[in-house]
Design a protein around this motif. Structure first.
Motif, PDB file in Angstrom:
ATOM      1  N   UNK B   8      -5.332 -17.889 -13.763  1.00 10.99           N
ATOM      2  CA  UNK B   8      -4.126 -17.708 -13.935  1.00 10.99           C
ATOM      3  C   UNK B   8      -4.066 -16.189 -13.681  1.00 10.99           C
ATOM      4  N   UNK B   9      -5.063 -15.587 -15.008  1.00 16.46           N
ATOM      5  CA  UNK B   9      -5.445 -14.917 -15.140  1.00 16.46           C
ATOM      6  C   UNK B   9      -5.824 -13.910 -13.980  1.00 16.46           C
ATOM      7  N   UNK B  10      -6.785 -14.179 -13.037  1.00 11.92           N
ATOM      8  CA  UNK B  10      -7.363 -13.554 -11.893  1.00 11.92           C
ATOM      9  C   UNK B  10      -6.540 -13.759 -11.239  1.00 11.92           C
ATOM     10  N   UNK B  11      -5.648 -14.221 -10.802  1.00  8.50           N
ATOM     11  CA  UNK B  11      -4.107 -13.920  -9.844  1.00  8.50           C
ATOM     12  C   UNK B  11      -2.783 -12.917 -10.113  1.00  8.50           C
ATOM     13  N   UNK B  12      -3.053 -13.586 -11.737  1.00  2.82           N
ATOM     14  CA  UNK B  12      -1.679 -12.152 -11.892  1.00  2.82           C
ATOM     15  C   UNK B  12      -2.239 -10.383 -12.027  1.00  2.82           C
ATOM     16  N   UNK B  13      -3.593 -10.377 -11.961  1.00  2.00           N
ATOM     17  CA  UNK B  13      -4.417  -9.167 -12.008  1.00  2.00           C
ATOM     18  C   UNK B  13      -4.441  -8.303 -10.969  1.00  2.00           C
ATOM     19  N   UNK B  14      -4.511 -10.084 -10.225  1.00  2.00           N
ATOM     20  CA  UNK B  14      -4.764  -9.377  -7.978  1.00  2.00           C
ATOM     21  C   UNK B  14      -3.648  -8.667  -7.884  1.00  2.00           C
ATOM     22  N   UNK B  15      -2.192  -9.506  -8.370  1.00  5.69           N
ATOM     23  CA  UNK B  15      -0.830  -9.400  -8.016  1.00  5.69           C
ATOM     24  C   UNK B  15      -0.634  -8.097  -8.025  1.00  5.69           C
ATOM     25  N   UNK B  16      -0.364  -7.655 -10.013  1.00  2.00           N
ATOM     26  CA  UNK B  16      -0.356  -6.595 -10.234  1.00  2.00           C
ATOM     27  C   UNK B  16      -1.215  -5.185 -10.169  1.00  2.00           C
ATOM     28  N   UNK B  17      -2.494  -5.337  -9.840  1.00  2.00           N
ATOM     29  CA  UNK B  17      -2.914  -4.601  -9.243  1.00  2.00           C
ATOM     30  C   UNK B  17      -2.518  -4.025  -7.083  1.00  2.00           C
ATOM     31  N   UNK B  18      -2.269  -4.603  -6.741  1.00  3.91           N
ATOM     32  CA  UNK B  18      -2.152  -4.905  -5.738  1.00  3.91           C
ATOM     33  C   UNK B  18      -0.544  -3.976  -5.282  1.00  3.91           C
ATOM     34  N   UNK B  19       0.242  -4.889  -6.577  1.00  3.19           N
ATOM     35  CA  UNK B  19       1.608  -3.887  -6.825  1.00  3.19           C
ATOM     36  C   UNK B  19       1.304  -2.106  -6.638  1.00  3.19           C
ATOM     37  N   UNK B  20       0.778  -2.324  -7.649  1.00  7.11           N
ATOM     38  CA  UNK B  20       0.008  -1.007  -7.572  1.00  7.11           C
ATOM     39  C   UNK B  20      -0.605  -0.121  -6.482  1.00  7.11           C
ATOM     40  N   UNK B  21      -1.445  -0.853  -6.419  1.00  6.41           N
ATOM     41  CA  UNK B  21      -2.132   0.412  -5.320  1.00  6.41           C
ATOM     42  C   UNK B  21      -1.467  -0.118  -4.146  1.00  6.41           C
ATOM     43  N   UNK B  22      -0.541  -0.626  -3.237  1.00  5.51           N
ATOM     44  CA  UNK B  22       0.553  -0.891  -2.195  1.00  5.51           C
ATOM     45  C   UNK B  22       1.358   0.697  -2.279  1.00  5.51           C
ATOM     46  N   UNK B  23       1.674   0.371  -3.602  1.00  6.03           N
ATOM     47  CA  UNK B  23       2.678   1.534  -4.180  1.00  6.03           C
ATOM     48  C   UNK B  23       2.068   3.028  -4.004  1.00  6.03           C
ATOM     49  N   UNK B  24       0.292   3.106  -4.885  1.00  2.12           N
ATOM     50  CA  UNK B  24       0.233   4.190  -4.742  1.00  2.12           C
ATOM     51  C   UNK B  24      -0.213   4.820  -3.766  1.00  2.12           C
ATOM     52  N   UNK B  25      -0.654   3.792  -2.793  1.00  2.00           N
ATOM     53  CA  UNK B  25      -1.394   3.877  -0.784  1.00  2.00           C
ATOM     54  C   UNK B  25       0.261   4.699  -0.278  1.00  2.00           C
ATOM     55  N   UNK B  26       0.253   3.623  -0.256  1.00  5.63           N
ATOM     56  CA  UNK B  26       1.968   4.506   0.463  1.00  5.63           C
ATOM     57  C   UNK B  26       3.006   6.007  -0.088  1.00  5.63           C
ATOM     58  N   UNK B  27       2.837   6.182  -1.365  1.00  4.00           N
ATOM     59  CA  UNK B  27       3.433   7.561  -2.410  1.00  4.00           C
ATOM     60  C   UNK B  27       1.765   8.451  -1.494  1.00  4.00           C
ATOM     61  N   UNK B  28       0.618   8.304  -2.314  1.00  5.21           N
ATOM     62  CA  UNK B  28      -0.856   8.941  -2.030  1.00  5.21           C
ATOM     63  C   UNK B  28      -1.111   9.713  -1.171  1.00  5.21           C
ATOM     64  N   UNK B  29      -0.958   8.454  -0.160  1.00  2.00           N
ATOM     65  CA  UNK B  29      -2.334   8.971   1.293  1.00  2.00           C
ATOM     66  C   UNK B  29      -1.094   8.431   2.540  1.00  2.00           C
ATOM     67  N   UNK B  30      -0.491   7.087   2.716  1.00  2.00           N
ATOM     68  CA  UNK B  30       0.187   7.098   3.779  1.00  2.00           C
ATOM     69  C   UNK B  30       1.118   8.267   3.790  1.00  2.00           C
ATOM     70  N   UNK B  31       1.820   8.598   3.314  1.00  3.29           N
ATOM     71  CA  UNK B  31       3.242   9.108   3.153  1.00  3.29           C
ATOM     72  C   UNK B  31       2.795  10.297   4.560  1.00  3.29           C
ATOM     73  N   UNK B  32       1.775  11.448   3.015  1.00  2.55           N
ATOM     74  CA  UNK B  32       1.342  12.448   3.692  1.00  2.55           C
ATOM     75  C   UNK B  32       0.598  11.978   4.788  1.00  2.55           C
TER      76      UNK B  32
END
Lengths: 121, 650
Positions: B8-32
């Motif tokens: 459950x910890x692994x899943x939670x870490x992965x899910x939270x990392x993915x949320x932050x990663x998607x956000x960062x990808x959108x704002x910092x990489x894909x958008x510009x």
């Protein structure tokens, strides 16, 4: 140069010695002290842990040689120290008493342990 | 239970990392990088779906985690915690519960942002940034649920900050890999414009990856330090070995990232751009897999006690005694160690970029560093055993020493002699002479070395006591022989401050003015003066110390005076610093006092209880309070260091 060398040496040496680190709550010390003999019966017992502990899930019991509970069942975390567990005791005749503690540190790890002390002998 | 929490910890870490990663990808990489391109609209929808899935997984696993923790803390079954209210107690009355309440609020806000962005259907400016901030907080707040949360003071703050940075960098990199793979898939479909977009995003992403790797390395080193702390803990415990496995996976990811950066990205401008794109996409997926492996290890590490709190099983037949190295040898060793790291880094880069010659050179460099670095280290290598770095399971104190003395008399004295000099009654008939156990050489070995020998025997003559004595009894006898040898070493000391820390007085409890105290609690404040007096105690001296007591305390030197060897405490006027203790403790302390010392032996102890200065009534005389105060300053500087294992040229 010598100063840098000293720092480098200290670092190299430190790789082989312990750094300060805790994560589970272990018993640091207790009053009455672990394994000690006290002349007069104490009215309560205090346990100090290496970490802050969760009041809702941390407890301790004291039993006499016959295995009967002699504490007042009021284990609680000290108001002024989140790493200290206090427990009231019934009047203790001379003898050997066993303290069993079971605590949860604030990082959710459970630890437990046992020690004993003597009254008046 | 543990398996559940790990998963459950692994899943939670992965899910939270993915949320932050998607956000960062959108704002910092894909958008510009994609601004307005055809790929953008399609990608934004896909990323939004990915974020929703991650959010759902984060909520489910977060709930499961709390339930698991509540079950663990209350000792109930997982099914029982909801009914019994343990989950409620955990949520409302514990630190992790506080953290979880805050995080639930973040989840709700984040869901609102995601819904808003979904309706807009493109990379939305402000709201996407708010979403990024929320997901970063959601990930960062996990640091409070880790080991870092437990430390206090400056150490605690450093550890917590390192944990935070580590989580965020991992999120940015690991969490960005899936979006990158999505983008590359999309780019493959719409040829020309897609290719330019892919090239631009990949370049930006690899910049983000480089920054993340730097942060991960630095914060990872800090965390390793706090939780594994030393070499034995790192290679001798399950915790440490998993940590090493994690580092190995990290290095594999790093190598792939270097391949992407140095070999594949430059090819986007060339003719085989399509092939490069395909490989890049495949690599992103492999990296995601490795990243999941890392998160699974993180999940396991979280439920294991850190390396410093378990006994390290030393896997090598030797160890390096750093203190035995000369300064010159140490400098050589450092130079070659640095050389090794540099060659290693060059080798990875050269491998990734496909440079043949630098790769060969780096390998030769690695071999040279090992060969030449090994030479100066040789003399500092001494034999080691699996238990070498074990910490005694019984504390080094008077009651263990007392118990050890009895065990010694029963099991060891026949060969090693009643006073440990190797001349027991059975010694004469033995092919090898039993070791003299009161020589300083004893401290060239760790307590764990002695534990190995006492357990499994030494040479062909000394038997092992594995099946005869319990582990605690074996430690007790080891404590006894070490305390006795410490007493002998101390008796060789004089009024000059000793730099050797091998004469440690065992801890003991005593009573002073009706209050229980222990030596270790006195020493927690700094050095102390241990006064051992016999039947013929010089009363005038005790009175002199009594008069100077306040002055000495001001100089950081509490006095603990004890009557041993038949001293009657009533004989003196009982100044406040004269303490009462049990016969056991008096017997232990008499190891540190000889009959020839005259009426009084005074020992100045450093913070760790090692004797550093010694005065006796008979030889040389006792020190004035001024001298005591001055020496206390010197001895206070020895604090902090663990007792070293003097000898072996150290």
């Amino acid at each position: 140069m010598t100063r840098h060398l000293a720092i480098a040496m200290a670092f190299a040496a430190s790789l082989f010695t312990a750094a300060p680190a805790h994560a589970h709550a272990f018993l640091d010390h207790a009053n009455p002290a672990v394994g000690s003999t006290v002349p007069a019966a104490p009215a309560d017992i205090a346990l100090w842990f290496t970490e802050h502990i969760e009041p809702a899930f941390s407890t301790a019991t004291v039993t006499n040689a016959a295995g009967e509970r002699v504490d007042r069942g009021d284990a609680h975390v000290a108001a002024d120290n989140p790493a200290e567990l206090q427990l009231g005791l019934k009047p203790l005749p001379p003898g050997t008493y066993t303290v069993h503690w079971h605590v949860v540190s604030v990082d959710t790890h459970t630890t437990e342990g046992t020690f004993s002390f003597d009254v008046g002998r | 239970m543990d398996a559940f929490i790990v998963a459950i910890r692994t899943l939670h870490f992965a899910a939270c990392a993915s949320l932050a990663g998607v956000g960062a990808f959108e704002c910092l990489i894909a958008d510009p990088a994609l601004d307005g391109s055809a790929t953008a609209a399609d990608l934004s929808r896909r990323l939004n779906s990915l974020a929703w899935i991650s959010l759902a997984l984060a909520v489910i696993s977060g709930l499961g985690w709390l339930a698991g923790v509540a079950a663990d803390m209350s000792g109930q079954s997982l099914g029982g915690v909801f009914g019994s209210g343990a989950v409620g107690t955990a949520l409302m009355h514990t630190r992790i519960g506080e953290d979880w309440r805050l995080r639930s609020a973040l989840v709700v806000l984040l869901a609102l942002c995601l819904a808003w962005n979904r309706r807009r259907g493109r990379f939305a400016g402000d709201v996407a940034w708010i979403g990024l901030a929320l997901s970063v907080l959601l990930l960062a707040s996990l640091a409070w649920a880790g080991h870092g949360a437990a430390d206090e003071g400056t150490d605690g703050t450093i550890h917590l900050v390192a944990d935070l940075l580590h989580l965020l960098a991992a999120g940015a990199w690991l969490g960005g890999l899936a979006p990158l793979a999505l983008l590359l898939t999309a780019a493959r479909r719409d040829s020309a414009s897609g290719m330019t977009a892919a090239a631009a995003t990949t370049r930006r992403f690899s910049l983000l990856a480089v920054v993340s790797v730097g942060v991960l390395l630095a914060s990872g080193i800090v965390n390793t330090w706090y939780l594994a702390g030393n070499v034995p803990a790192l290679i001798g415990t399950l915790y440490g070995r998993l940590l090493l496995l994690k580092i190995a996976l990290f290095l594999a990811m790093l190598t792939i990232a270097a391949v992407n950066r140095l070999r594949l990205t430059p090819r986007f401008d060339g003719t085989d751009a399509h092939a490069a794109l395909a490989r890049l996409r495949r690599n992103a997926l492999i990296e995601s897999g490795l990243g999941l492996g890392i998160l699974a290890i993180v999940g396991v590490l979280g439920v294991l006690p850190p390396g410093l709190h378990t006994e390290p099983i030393w896997p090598l037949p030797f160890r390096l005694v750093v203190s035995a190295l000369s300064t010159g040898a140490l400098v050589m060793l450092l130079i070659f160690a640095i050389g090794f790291c540099v060659c290693g880094a060059v080798a990875v880069a050269a491998f990734a970029a496909g440079w043949k010659r630098p790769l060969g050179a780096a390998f030769i460099g690695l071999i040279v560093c090992v060969a030449f670095g090994g030479a100066p280290a040789m003399p500092a290598l001494v034999a080691a055993y699996p238990t070498t770095f074990f910490a005694p399971s019984a504390p080094y104190n008077a009651s263990a020493v007392d118990r050890g003395a009895v065990i010694y008399a029963q099991n060891c004295a026949a060969c090693h002699g009643a006073d440990g000099r190797g001349d027991g009654p059975a010694a004469a008939g033995l092919p090898t002479k039993p070791a003299n156990l009161v020589q300083p050489h004893l401290f060239a070995h760790t307590p764990g070395d002695l534990f190995w020998w006492v357990s499994h025997g030494y040479g062909s003559v000394m038997p092992g006591f594995d099946g005869v004595l319990t582990p605690t009894d074996r430690w007790s006898v080891i404590h006894f022989i070490r305390a006795r040898a410490a007493g002998v070493i101390a008796s060789g000391m004089g009024p000059a401050v000793s730099t050797i820390a091998a004469a440690q007085v065992p801890d003991f409890a005593f009573e002073s003015g009706g209050v229980q105290d222990t030596l270790s609690q006195v020493l927690a404040e700094g050095p102390a003066l241990l006064v051992l007096f016999g039947a013929d105690a010089p009363i005038a001296r005790l009175q002199q110390l009594g008069a100077a007591q306040l002055k000495l305390i001001a100089a950081g030197l509490p006095v603990v005076a004890i009557g041993v060897n038949g001293a009657s405490q009533g004989a003196v006027t009982n100044p406040p610093y004269v303490v009462g203790l049990s016969a056991k403790v008096a017997a232990m302390l008499s190891l540190f006092r000889n009959d020839s010392d005259g009426g009084e032996t005074e020992l100045m102890l450093d913070r760790n209880g090692n004797v550093r200065v010694r005065w006796t009534a008979s030889g040389g005389g006792l020190a004035t309070p001024e001298t005591l105060a001055a020496d206390a300053l010197t001895v206070a500087r020895f604090s902090g260091a663990a007792p070293n294992h003097a000898g072996h040229g150290g």
